[in-house]
Design a protein around this motif. Sequence first.
Motif, short mmCIF file in Angstrom:
data_model
loop_
_atom_site.label_atom_id
_atom_site.label_comp_id
_atom_site.label_asym_id
_atom_site.label_seq_id
_atom_site.Cartn_x
_atom_site.Cartn_y
_atom_site.Cartn_z
N TYR A 99 0.88 -1.23 -0.16
CA TYR A 99 -0.02 0.11 -0.23
C TYR A 99 0.83 1.06 0.05
N LEU A 100 2.04 1.30 0.79
CA LEU A 100 2.73 2.46 0.82
C LEU A 100 3.40 2.65 -0.34
N LEU A 133 3.96 -0.49 11.68
CA LEU A 133 2.56 -0.29 11.29
C LEU A 133 1.82 -1.64 11.53
N THR A 168 -9.64 -4.57 9.90
CA THR A 168 -10.42 -3.76 9.02
C THR A 168 -9.64 -2.90 8.06
N LEU A 169 -8.60 -2.41 8.51
CA LEU A 169 -7.63 -1.49 7.95
C LEU A 169 -7.10 -2.41 6.77
N ALA A 224 -0.01 -2.02 14.53
CA ALA A 224 -0.91 -1.17 15.11
C ALA A 224 -2.13 -1.04 14.34
N VAL A 225 -2.05 -1.41 12.99
CA VAL A 225 -3.34 -1.60 12.24
C VAL A 225 -4.36 -2.58 12.50
N SER A 226 -5.74 -2.22 12.37
CA SER A 226 -6.77 -3.19 12.77
C SER A 226 -7.03 -4.22 11.40
N ARG A 286 -9.12 -3.21 4.03
CA ARG A 286 -9.38 -2.12 3.26
C ARG A 286 -8.14 -1.68 2.41
N MET A 287 -6.80 -1.82 2.90
CA MET A 287 -5.84 -1.67 2.14
C MET A 287 -5.89 -2.70 0.92
N ALA A 337 -8.17 -1.96 -1.69
CA ALA A 337 -7.85 -0.68 -2.59
C ALA A 337 -6.82 -1.01 -3.39
#
Lengths: 229, 229
Positions: A90-91, A109, A116-117, A112-114, A120-121, A124
Amino acid sequence: MNAAQAGESLTRSVEDYLKTIYRLSDGRPAATSEIAQALDLSPASVSGMIKRLTEQRLLDHAPYRGAQLTEEGRRVALRMIRRHRLIESYLVANLGYSWDTVHDEAERLEHAVSDTLVERMAAALGHPTSDPHGDPIPAADGSMIEEDVVPLSELPAGVEFAIRRVGAEDPELLRHLADRGLRPGVTITVVSRQPFNGPITIRLATSEQVIGSEVAHHLLCAATEGSVA
Amino acid sequence: MNAAQAGESLTRSVEDYLKTIYRLSDGRPAATSEIAQALDLSPASVSGMIKRLTEQRLLDHAPYRGAQLTEEGRRVALRMIRRHRLIESYLVANLGYSWDTVHDEAERLEHAVSDTLVERMAAALGHPTSDPHGDPIPAADGSMIEEDVVPLSELPAGVEFAIRRVGAEDPELLRHLADRGLRPGVTITVVSRQPFNGPITIRLATSEQVIGSEVAHHLLCAATEGSVA
DNA sequence: TCCAGAGTTTAGTGTTGCCTAACTCTGTGG
DNA sequence: CCACAGAGTTAGGCAACACTAAACTCTGGA
């Protein structure tokens, strides 16, 4: 009931240990000293953590025999690897990172990410199956397809191969490779190879390159569609 | 030399304390019990942390008199707030989050992202000056423009105002507001207000709404360009 | 087969950051 | 103007994780 199923969040340390042990174990258990070296910790600290993780049923451990992931431990490790590789992807795709700079950011990261996130990534990005280095991204269910690859350093001459993965994190090395157009997906043919681990000459689409065997070790290749099976 | 300038990373706890104390201090020092309540910790734990942060010159503290941020502490707090609000903005703009779900995600990410990533997100968003709730985003240098706002509950009738900020985190409340079209930027006029903190009738562009005074408290408004200064 | 050195574990410490319990300070009502 | 409620602090614990030093175990080579 175990920790991860109970939804208890594992600490960053625990996640790092499990990920590292996954990476080190290739069928065999990982040695305490190996883990210590990989995480830059003292063997004594690792021993202590192994004991705690064994109590939490994330590891199997026989004293003096190294540690192995349990089913649950492997699940956690693969989840972290999925996160890491998706974040890197993603980055690079959306926030201007290059493949030699994403690693450290993703390393922080991923803790720390859920879920869900992460998903989503993934969405995307169109649910990619490999990251910018060509490493496969485990599916959400923990399955991962590891393609058979051969280091460029061991390729026969004259046959067309494609670079599939770049097995390195060192930013300098990655920049070196990027500068020479050596990335996953690129098609190459070994022209000649010097003995005693000498330099290897390869042909790319529009150029020829001479690379050292050390570097060639990190370029993992597979036969192209068009080449002889 | 102090901690933050030395590049030493502050712990997540420390960052949370400083952010909370910033939010609670409105000129006056924050009380130990206030901080404890805000962070859901015991007053004793807060007392201990205040002592440590005071030693690190992030807080000024006189026993029994509450704690106040030092210049350095404020710098850290504003940096965290910048991160939080930019992350919220990014997640809403690019990853399908809604304003009632971003808070928790940002709360975790703000401790993990690098300055580089934050600035990339800011750039990708066109350097926004407010987040999805209308809260101002501090600049990278720590400056922040706080607009003067008045709660909708105290607005005079018959004058056009614009909602600027929604001072709430509660997802249910945020959804309630979103369902009624009450978001930053929306123009409203108070039609009538019942006494004793009773419901308030407001006119929007295309509808009229009756809202409770509790809810009206969270809608922070300012005069619109067109209205009398 | 035995032992030296490599590898591993145990023991004892330190730090962070949380807790409860017990004490102390502050400011206000009588 | 003083006592007392409630806020704040100190004292003493605990858990996670790291460390060093020291003790133990395993293994390969003489």
